[in-house]
Design a protein around this motif. Structure first.
Motif, PDB file in Angstrom:
ATOM      1  N   PRO A 121      21.389  67.547  21.081  1.00 36.57           N
ATOM      2  CA  PRO A 121      19.971  67.206  21.074  1.00 36.57           C
ATOM      3  C   PRO A 121      19.604  66.130  20.066  1.00 36.57           C
ATOM      4  O   PRO A 121      20.278  65.934  19.059  1.00 36.57           O
ATOM      5  CB  PRO A 121      19.302  68.535  20.690  1.00 36.57           C
ATOM      6  CG  PRO A 121      20.344  69.240  19.877  1.00 36.57           C
ATOM      7  CD  PRO A 121      21.663  68.859  20.485  1.00 36.57           C
ATOM      8  N   CYS A 122      18.526  65.429  20.358  1.00 36.15           N
ATOM      9  CA  CYS A 122      17.881  64.567  19.367  1.00 36.15           C
ATOM     10  C   CYS A 122      16.377  64.770  19.504  1.00 36.15           C
ATOM     11  O   CYS A 122      15.870  65.013  20.597  1.00 36.15           O
ATOM     12  CB  CYS A 122      18.276  63.104  19.526  1.00 36.15           C
ATOM     13  SG  CYS A 122      17.851  62.370  21.094  1.00 36.15           S
ATOM     14  N   ILE A 123      15.684  64.682  18.375  1.00 36.10           N
ATOM     15  CA  ILE A 123      14.272  65.066  18.317  1.00 36.10           C
ATOM     16  C   ILE A 123      13.440  63.967  17.673  1.00 36.10           C
ATOM     17  O   ILE A 123      13.824  63.413  16.643  1.00 36.10           O
ATOM     18  CB  ILE A 123      14.095  66.369  17.508  1.00 36.10           C
ATOM     19  CG1 ILE A 123      14.931  67.500  18.121  1.00 36.10           C
ATOM     20  CG2 ILE A 123      12.628  66.777  17.448  1.00 36.10           C
ATOM     21  CD1 ILE A 123      14.853  68.801  17.339  1.00 36.10           C
ATOM     22  N   GLY A 124      12.322  63.661  18.288  1.00 44.97           N
ATOM     23  CA  GLY A 124      11.328  62.779  17.683  1.00 44.97           C
ATOM     24  C   GLY A 124      10.174  63.613  17.159  1.00 44.97           C
ATOM     25  O   GLY A 124       9.660  64.475  17.877  1.00 44.97           O
ATOM     26  N   VAL A 125       9.770  63.372  15.916  1.00 42.15           N
ATOM     27  CA  VAL A 125       8.729  64.174  15.262  1.00 42.15           C
ATOM     28  C   VAL A 125       7.609  63.252  14.783  1.00 42.15           C
ATOM     29  O   VAL A 125       7.871  62.196  14.198  1.00 42.15           O
ATOM     30  CB  VAL A 125       9.297  64.952  14.047  1.00 42.15           C
ATOM     31  CG1 VAL A 125       8.234  65.891  13.480  1.00 42.15           C
ATOM     32  CG2 VAL A 125      10.565  65.711  14.419  1.00 42.15           C
ATOM     33  N   VAL A 126       6.369  63.667  15.013  1.00 41.57           N
ATOM     34  CA  VAL A 126       5.215  62.934  14.485  1.00 41.57           C
ATOM     35  C   VAL A 126       4.186  63.950  14.012  1.00 41.57           C
ATOM     36  O   VAL A 126       4.121  65.070  14.533  1.00 41.57           O
ATOM     37  CB  VAL A 126       4.610  61.990  15.550  1.00 41.57           C
ATOM     38  CG1 VAL A 126       4.006  62.772  16.697  1.00 41.57           C
ATOM     39  CG2 VAL A 126       3.566  61.072  14.936  1.00 41.57           C
ATOM     40  N   CYS A 127       3.398  63.582  13.017  1.00 41.22           N
ATOM     41  CA  CYS A 127       2.363  64.475  12.476  1.00 41.22           C
ATOM     42  C   CYS A 127       1.040  63.724  12.324  1.00 41.22           C
ATOM     43  O   CYS A 127       1.017  62.513  12.103  1.00 41.22           O
ATOM     44  CB  CYS A 127       2.773  65.024  11.112  1.00 41.22           C
ATOM     45  SG  CYS A 127       4.144  66.194  11.170  1.00 41.22           S
ATOM     46  N   THR A 128      -0.045  64.460  12.451  1.00 40.00           N
ATOM     47  CA  THR A 128      -1.349  63.906  12.138  1.00 40.00           C
ATOM     48  C   THR A 128      -1.507  63.857  10.617  1.00 40.00           C
ATOM     49  O   THR A 128      -0.749  64.519   9.898  1.00 40.00           O
ATOM     50  CB  THR A 128      -2.463  64.793  12.724  1.00 40.00           C
ATOM     51  OG1 THR A 128      -2.366  66.104  12.166  1.00 40.00           O
ATOM     52  CG2 THR A 128      -2.367  64.858  14.232  1.00 40.00           C
ATOM     53  N   PRO A 129      -2.457  63.096  10.083  1.00 40.13           N
ATOM     54  CA  PRO A 129      -3.453  62.313  10.815  1.00 40.13           C
ATOM     55  C   PRO A 129      -2.922  60.956  11.269  1.00 40.13           C
ATOM     56  O   PRO A 129      -2.090  60.357  10.595  1.00 40.13           O
ATOM     57  CB  PRO A 129      -4.566  62.132   9.790  1.00 40.13           C
ATOM     58  CG  PRO A 129      -3.846  62.142   8.470  1.00 40.13           C
ATOM     59  CD  PRO A 129      -2.705  63.092   8.625  1.00 40.13           C
ATOM     60  N   ILE A 130      -3.410  60.519  12.434  1.00 40.74           N
ATOM     61  CA  ILE A 130      -3.116  59.185  12.953  1.00 40.74           C
ATOM     62  C   ILE A 130      -4.452  58.545  13.307  1.00 40.74           C
ATOM     63  O   ILE A 130      -5.219  59.102  14.100  1.00 40.74           O
ATOM     64  CB  ILE A 130      -2.216  59.235  14.197  1.00 40.74           C
ATOM     65  CG1 ILE A 130      -0.921  59.981  13.884  1.00 40.74           C
ATOM     66  CG2 ILE A 130      -1.912  57.830  14.706  1.00 40.74           C
ATOM     67  CD1 ILE A 130      -0.058  60.204  15.105  1.00 40.74           C
ATOM     68  N   ASP A 153      -1.754  73.700  12.506  1.00 35.48           N
ATOM     69  CA  ASP A 153      -2.002  74.431  11.248  1.00 35.48           C
ATOM     70  C   ASP A 153      -0.835  74.386  10.269  1.00 35.48           C
ATOM     71  O   ASP A 153      -0.518  75.399   9.639  1.00 35.48           O
ATOM     72  CB  ASP A 153      -2.343  75.904  11.538  1.00 35.48           C
ATOM     73  CG  ASP A 153      -3.664  76.047  12.279  1.00 35.48           C
ATOM     74  OD1 ASP A 153      -4.496  75.131  12.149  1.00 35.48           O
ATOM     75  OD2 ASP A 153      -3.848  77.051  12.982  1.00 35.48           O
ATOM     76  N   LEU A 154      -0.197  73.236  10.121  1.00 36.83           N
ATOM     77  CA  LEU A 154       0.836  73.093   9.092  1.00 36.83           C
ATOM     78  C   LEU A 154       0.184  72.630   7.802  1.00 36.83           C
ATOM     79  O   LEU A 154      -0.764  71.836   7.823  1.00 36.83           O
ATOM     80  CB  LEU A 154       1.892  72.070   9.525  1.00 36.83           C
ATOM     81  CG  LEU A 154       2.635  72.355  10.837  1.00 36.83           C
ATOM     82  CD1 LEU A 154       3.603  71.214  11.139  1.00 36.83           C
ATOM     83  CD2 LEU A 154       3.373  73.672  10.773  1.00 36.83           C
ATOM     84  N   SER A 155       0.700  73.106   6.671  1.00 40.41           N
ATOM     85  CA  SER A 155       0.112  72.706   5.391  1.00 40.41           C
ATOM     86  C   SER A 155       0.584  71.314   4.968  1.00 40.41           C
ATOM     87  O   SER A 155      -0.144  70.575   4.314  1.00 40.41           O
ATOM     88  CB  SER A 155       0.450  73.720   4.302  1.00 40.41           C
ATOM     89  OG  SER A 155       1.856  73.881   4.198  1.00 40.41           O
ATOM     90  N   GLN A 162      -5.249  70.198   7.078  1.00 35.98           N
ATOM     91  CA  GLN A 162      -4.216  70.710   7.969  1.00 35.98           C
ATOM     92  C   GLN A 162      -3.464  69.568   8.640  1.00 35.98           C
ATOM     93  O   GLN A 162      -3.987  68.466   8.800  1.00 35.98           O
ATOM     94  CB  GLN A 162      -4.818  71.619   9.041  1.00 35.98           C
ATOM     95  CG  GLN A 162      -5.408  72.914   8.501  1.00 35.98           C
ATOM     96  CD  GLN A 162      -6.094  73.712   9.590  1.00 35.98           C
ATOM     97  OE1 GLN A 162      -6.584  73.170  10.569  1.00 35.98           O
ATOM     98  NE2 GLN A 162      -6.125  75.025   9.416  1.00 35.98           N
ATOM     99  N   VAL A 163      -2.247  69.859   9.039  1.00 37.98           N
ATOM    100  CA  VAL A 163      -1.410  68.887   9.724  1.00 37.98           C
ATOM    101  C   VAL A 163      -1.005  69.461  11.081  1.00 37.98           C
ATOM    102  O   VAL A 163      -0.688  70.648  11.198  1.00 37.98           O
ATOM    103  CB  VAL A 163      -0.137  68.580   8.898  1.00 37.98           C
ATOM    104  CG1 VAL A 163       0.830  67.701   9.675  1.00 37.98           C
ATOM    105  CG2 VAL A 163      -0.516  67.908   7.582  1.00 37.98           C
ATOM    106  N   LEU A 164      -1.056  68.626  12.104  1.00 37.74           N
ATOM    107  CA  LEU A 164      -0.570  69.004  13.432  1.00 37.74           C
ATOM    108  C   LEU A 164       0.731  68.274  13.691  1.00 37.74           C
ATOM    109  O   LEU A 164       0.793  67.049  13.600  1.00 37.74           O
ATOM    110  CB  LEU A 164      -1.604  68.644  14.497  1.00 37.74           C
ATOM    111  CG  LEU A 164      -1.163  68.802  15.953  1.00 37.74           C
ATOM    112  CD1 LEU A 164      -0.947  70.272  16.292  1.00 37.74           C
ATOM    113  CD2 LEU A 164      -2.188  68.190  16.901  1.00 37.74           C
ATOM    114  N   GLY A 165       1.785  69.012  13.977  1.00 39.84           N
ATOM    115  CA  GLY A 165       3.083  68.415  14.257  1.00 39.84           C
ATOM    116  C   GLY A 165       3.394  68.428  15.743  1.00 39.84           C
ATOM    117  O   GLY A 165       2.966  69.323  16.474  1.00 39.84           O
ATOM    118  N   LEU A 166       4.129  67.426  16.173  1.00 35.80           N
ATOM    119  CA  LEU A 166       4.538  67.325  17.577  1.00 35.80           C
ATOM    120  C   LEU A 166       5.993  66.901  17.636  1.00 35.80           C
ATOM    121  O   LEU A 166       6.402  65.973  16.943  1.00 35.80           O
ATOM    122  CB  LEU A 166       3.663  66.295  18.313  1.00 35.80           C
ATOM    123  CG  LEU A 166       4.035  65.993  19.766  1.00 35.80           C
ATOM    124  CD1 LEU A 166       3.816  67.211  20.655  1.00 35.80           C
ATOM    125  CD2 LEU A 166       3.243  64.794  20.289  1.00 35.80           C
TER     126      LEU A 166
END
Length: 435
Positions: A129-138, A96-98, A37-41
């Protein structure tokens, strides 16, 4: 400004009450995330002007926040959360992102929501708007690390006048080569890019009539550049035309080999908004077809909604000329942008392609299911067939079939594959489904 203007929206568990509560929940979700699974922020800067913020009363600011929430809430899934950090900033958590790409699609969807102004007491509040995106795993990361990375990505987008910046948990921006633009330019100049193909399956005949061409960084290169970083770099450095023409060269060369082997399919190629804005586009594409002794009817051009509406008059003229030459035209990622009846009536489009973010949320989300059904009905009312991308399971496939969707594209049938493998795959697929 009063703290009541930040934090939660009363009575809704998706909208948390404070940054601290959000960080705590983020830490919990990170610890619960499974390996697959991937967690996005997302850190979202709304970019309202200071003058507008200062002129709003507390009542108007609360009204604005509630209006924003009414737009955001429909795109959140059951475990997604967000918090209003300030009148100009919010954080969004996507468990819970694939795959990480779903976080990027969520960012696109959020940007589309913020395109339209919000009315407040007879006036309008606009956003850039502007958006910063990061995903696990880190590796060795906690919630604060994720928030810092996403915030830095947002600041990068702001400084570079981009709408978003994606910092993958596996390939952080600071781990990419310092000479990235030069590296990309060298690979393009050396004709080193790879192209893979993903079939589109016609549900009524179970035949393959078309495939999508997708560009990839060369697998044998000593550096690894993710495809989203490659495209972002190409867009930023003015290499869009060079990349697109190289993809067309590869596609026409490899498809001629398919034809000789008995496989005749339409090949869809993604067309950038920047390329669409160039006055010589139609002449360039026509010249390329002549060089390869190929008719444009063998090529389809996929364009995003956002690309189509940047200059409607010029876009209409260019699309009509491309259509006159014989190219097929598709609106890609439909549903993430304006989705306007007027544009569908005005542009000479051959099909609509539903964004995979909606398709992959159909089973769990009644709203996503209704959006997909509405898009299919809308397309059919305009006499257009529909392609659903991102189909990964039989339940989704059957649901789309019941809704009247004509074609699907996704991992359920096939991942993107090299040209030679596609030839073999299509022969075997047709053998099985015609037996």
């Amino acid at each position: 400004m009063n703290n009541q203007l930040y934090g939660s929206v009363k009575g809704d568990p998706h909208c948390l009450s404070s940054c601290g509560e959000f960080a705590e929940k983020l830490q919990v979700e990170m610890s619960l995330a499974a390996e697959n699974q991937v967690l996005g922020l997302m850190v979202v800067n709304l970019q309202r002007s200071d003058r507008i913020a200062a002129l709003l009363s507390d009542k108007q600011a609360r009204q604005l926040q509630e209006s924003l929430w009414s737009r955001f809430k429909p795109i959140l899934r059951s475990r997604d959360s967000m918090v209003f950090v300030s009148p100009n900033e919010l954080w969004v958590m996507l468990p819970d992102l694939s795959v990480p790409a779903l976080a990027l699609l969520a960012a696109h969807r959020l940007l589309a929501i913020l395109e339209a102004p919000i009315p407040v007491d007879g006036g309008n509040v606009y956003f850039s708007p502007c958006i910063g995106v990061v995903c696990t795993p880190i590796q060795d990361a906690n919630a604060l690390t994720m928030l810092r990375i996403a915030d830095n990505a947002q600041k990068k987008a702001l400084n570079e006048h981009q709408k978003f910046s994606f910092a993958s948990g596996n390939v952080q921006t600071n781990l990419l080569p310092e000479n990235l633009p030069k590296l990309v330019a060298e690979v393009i100049e050396a004709n080193g890019l790879n192209v893979v193909y993903q079939p589109k399956v016609d549900l009524s005949t179970m035949r393959i009539y078309s495939v999508e061409a997708l560009v990839r960084w060369p697998s044998d290169h000593p550096e690894y550049i993710p495809v989203n970083v490659l495209i972002e770099t190409v867009e930023r450095c003015g290499l869009v035309e060079a990349l697109t023409l190289q993809v067309i060269n590869i596609v026409l060369r490899e498809s001629s080999q398919w034809q000789a082997a008995g496989l005749d399919v339409l090949i869809w190629i993604n067309l950038s908004a920047r390329l669409l804005a160039q006055a010589h586009l139609t002449a360039t594409l026509a010249h390329k077809m002549n060089i390869w002794l190929t008719h444009p009817s063998r090529i389809g051009l996929e364009l995003t909604e956002s690309a189509l509406i940047q200059d409607v008059a010029q876009t209409t003229e260019v699309l009509c000329e491309l259509k006159r030459l014989g190219f097929h035209l598709s609106i890609d990622d439909f549903g993430t942008g304006y989705s306007s009846f007027a544009y569908l009536r005005r542009f000479p489009i051959d099909e609509l392609k539903i964004d995979k973010l909606f398709v992959q949320g159909m089973i769990e989300s009644q709203q996503d299911r209704q959006i997909v059904k509405s898009i299919i009905d809308l397309a059919h009312n305009f006499g257009l067939p529909v392609v659903a991308e991102g189909v990964e399971d039989e339940k989704t496939l059957n649901l789309l079939k019941d809704m009247g969707c004509e074609q699907i594209q996704g991992f359920y049938f096939a991942k993107p594959m090299p040209a030679k493998q596609l030839l073999i795959w299509c022969a075997e697929f047709h053998r099985i489904h015609t037996a």
